[in-house]
Design a protein around this motif. Sequence first.
Motif, PDB file in Angstrom:
ATOM      1  N   ILE A 126       0.851  -1.185   0.000  1.00 26.28           N
ATOM      2  CA  ILE A 126       0.000   0.000   0.000  1.00 26.28           C
ATOM      3  C   ILE A 126       0.887   1.235   0.000  1.00 26.28           C
ATOM      4  O   ILE A 126       2.017   1.207   0.471  1.00 26.28           O
ATOM      5  N   ILE A 127       0.360   2.318  -0.549  1.00 21.75           N
ATOM      6  CA  ILE A 127       1.003   3.627  -0.522  1.00 21.75           C
ATOM      7  C   ILE A 127       0.138   4.502   0.381  1.00 21.75           C
ATOM      8  O   ILE A 127      -0.964   4.901   0.008  1.00 21.75           O
ATOM      9  N   ALA A 177      -1.474   7.465   2.186  1.00 24.59           N
ATOM     10  CA  ALA A 177      -1.759   8.866   1.858  1.00 24.59           C
ATOM     11  C   ALA A 177      -1.259   9.250   0.473  1.00 24.59           C
ATOM     12  O   ALA A 177      -1.107  10.435   0.166  1.00 24.59           O
ATOM     13  N   GLY A 178      -0.994   8.256  -0.372  1.00 24.18           N
ATOM     14  CA  GLY A 178      -0.543   8.515  -1.726  1.00 24.18           C
ATOM     15  C   GLY A 178       0.896   8.964  -1.845  1.00 24.18           C
ATOM     16  O   GLY A 178       1.347   9.303  -2.954  1.00 24.18           O
ATOM     17  N   LYS A 179       1.680   8.973  -0.731  1.00 26.41           N
ATOM     18  CA  LYS A 179       3.048   9.488  -0.815  1.00 26.41           C
ATOM     19  C   LYS A 179       4.026   8.810   0.126  1.00 26.41           C
ATOM     20  O   LYS A 179       5.197   9.218   0.176  1.00 26.41           O
ATOM     21  N   TYR A 180       3.622   7.788   0.886  1.00 30.26           N
ATOM     22  CA  TYR A 180       4.524   7.109   1.806  1.00 30.26           C
ATOM     23  C   TYR A 180       4.605   5.631   1.455  1.00 30.26           C
ATOM     24  O   TYR A 180       3.569   4.956   1.342  1.00 30.26           O
ATOM     25  N   ARG A 181       5.820   5.156   1.288  1.00 27.75           N
ATOM     26  CA  ARG A 181       6.061   3.755   0.941  1.00 27.75           C
ATOM     27  C   ARG A 181       6.700   3.053   2.138  1.00 27.75           C
ATOM     28  O   ARG A 181       7.650   3.547   2.738  1.00 27.75           O
ATOM     29  N   SER A 187       8.875   9.065   2.257  1.00 29.16           N
ATOM     30  CA  SER A 187       8.057   9.748   1.260  1.00 29.16           C
ATOM     31  C   SER A 187       8.622   9.512  -0.132  1.00 29.16           C
ATOM     32  O   SER A 187       9.840   9.413  -0.319  1.00 29.16           O
ATOM     33  N   LYS A 196       8.546  11.507  -2.675  1.00 27.83           N
ATOM     34  CA  LYS A 196       9.075  12.697  -3.352  1.00 27.83           C
ATOM     35  C   LYS A 196      10.400  13.137  -2.766  1.00 27.83           C
ATOM     36  O   LYS A 196      11.374  13.336  -3.507  1.00 27.83           O
ATOM     37  N   HIS A 241      -0.631  12.414   9.478  1.00 29.80           N
ATOM     38  CA  HIS A 241      -1.787  11.938   8.712  1.00 29.80           C
ATOM     39  C   HIS A 241      -2.452  10.811   9.472  1.00 29.80           C
ATOM     40  O   HIS A 241      -1.779   9.977  10.084  1.00 29.80           O
ATOM     41  N   GLU A 299      -7.696   3.620   5.224  1.00 33.59           N
ATOM     42  CA  GLU A 299      -7.406   3.363   3.816  1.00 33.59           C
ATOM     43  C   GLU A 299      -7.513   1.871   3.563  1.00 33.59           C
ATOM     44  O   GLU A 299      -6.656   1.091   3.986  1.00 33.59           O
TER      45      GLU A 299
END
Length: 484
Positions: free
Chosen positions: A70-71, A73-77, A95, A97, A137, A141
């Motif tokens: 799963i990722i 919040a769309g930005k943490y791996r 993150s 990015k 956060h 999810e």
Amino acid sequence: MAEPEPEEGRAKDERRWQGRSDAHQSKPQVRKERRHPPQPNQPHGGLPHDDRRFMETRSCTEAEQSLPEIIVAGKYRLLKRIGNGSFGELFQAESLKYHEKVAIKLESSTVKYPLLPREARIYGILQGGLGIPHVRHFATEGAYNVMVMDLLGPTLEDLLNLCSRSFSMKTTLVLADQILARVELLHRKCFIHRDIKPDNFLMGLNRHQTQVYMIDFGLAKKFYSLRSQKHIGYTENRDLVGTARYASVRAHYAEQSRRDDLESVGYLLLYFQRGRLPWQGIRAQSQAQKYEKIAEYKSNIPLQQLCSGLPIEFFMYLKYCRKLHFAEKPDYVYLQQLFKVLFRNQYKLADFLFDWVVLKRGSEEQQAEQKGTERGRGGKRHRLVQKERHRSKDKGRNCYTQRDRKKSGENLPEIEPNECTNEVAPNEDQPRKKNDKACSCSYHLQKMRLQDRDKMAPLMTERRILAEEQEQEQPESHQMPPCL
């Protein structure tokens, strides 16, 4: 419908026990525990011992399990698992990015009594307080409740193992000041922790590495209602909530309040000084009997004996906490001043050089000395090699070496015993023998060029003078008169 208490519906919680009717009244038997050698600090970073009350020894197959794909919040791996429990797991993530490291706590969203949403709300209430990790956060999810928070450093339990199971008085007093400040902050927000232990206090990272953080509010409870302006009521025959080793005497059988958190802090400081508490290692046939014997041991041991060998401030602290009433507000300033005055009386410097920092610097200096010694040996060896090379070059500057004579097929001259064997400096002009071969070194080549130039210089001068005389003696050419 009122929200259930965090301890309800959790029969498998190891820190709770049911019934005390079969407990023995005899004096508890204490066995000496084997002290394991301190383990080095693992580079875990984050909250490695969060929810340790539920942690079990994981097998190799569990450790090799793949991470949830799963990722958050769309930005943490997710990177690796750093904690495991019956209702939640803790992971280290980064993150996508900026590759910033964070800690992520996952809980199944299908459990009957979810605890992560309540803990996230308490973090939100404490947000901005000194020594409280920042929650970035929280959401549900898919099949998980997820909470993203700051990554922290090692726990005080890990650092105690690193420092040979004992902190110095300076480190203990500095930690006491910060821990009491965190507990006071929590009490001002009308919550009690109910699980004070070394695993729930962590050091920060980077520029916050001297700051103590308090975590794990899964068992925290609201003791005062601002709406009704009422304190919770005192009740007995309650089950133990928390860790039995550091719990207060009354926490074994009654409702907890602010005084119980402060008493647990006192046991925590004794643990930092001695590495263990006297009621550790009690044997019993069941968990309930073990908790009953621990409570009996705590209530029967005199405080003078418990604090023997330590400054009187530790005795005064525990005596004050045990005399507090259930709903009485503690004097936090008085408790903090006890240890601050003790710190000043022992002429300690507030430089935040904890025991583990001094230990780390000592190991780094030792490594630097070893590297410097190896570098010095290598430099000396290098100088010796260079000296040998220069010596061989000086020997090679001799015009007529034995190697040249062997190549030319000549016989080597015999050196008489009384003959001087000192080499002649190359800059001294010595007459060369008729059959000697010219040396091909740069020094003698340049010397030969200079000698040739000196020989040719008079000849060139004569040629120039002769040419000028011939031009003067040559008659002028006959010129025809101009046409009229």
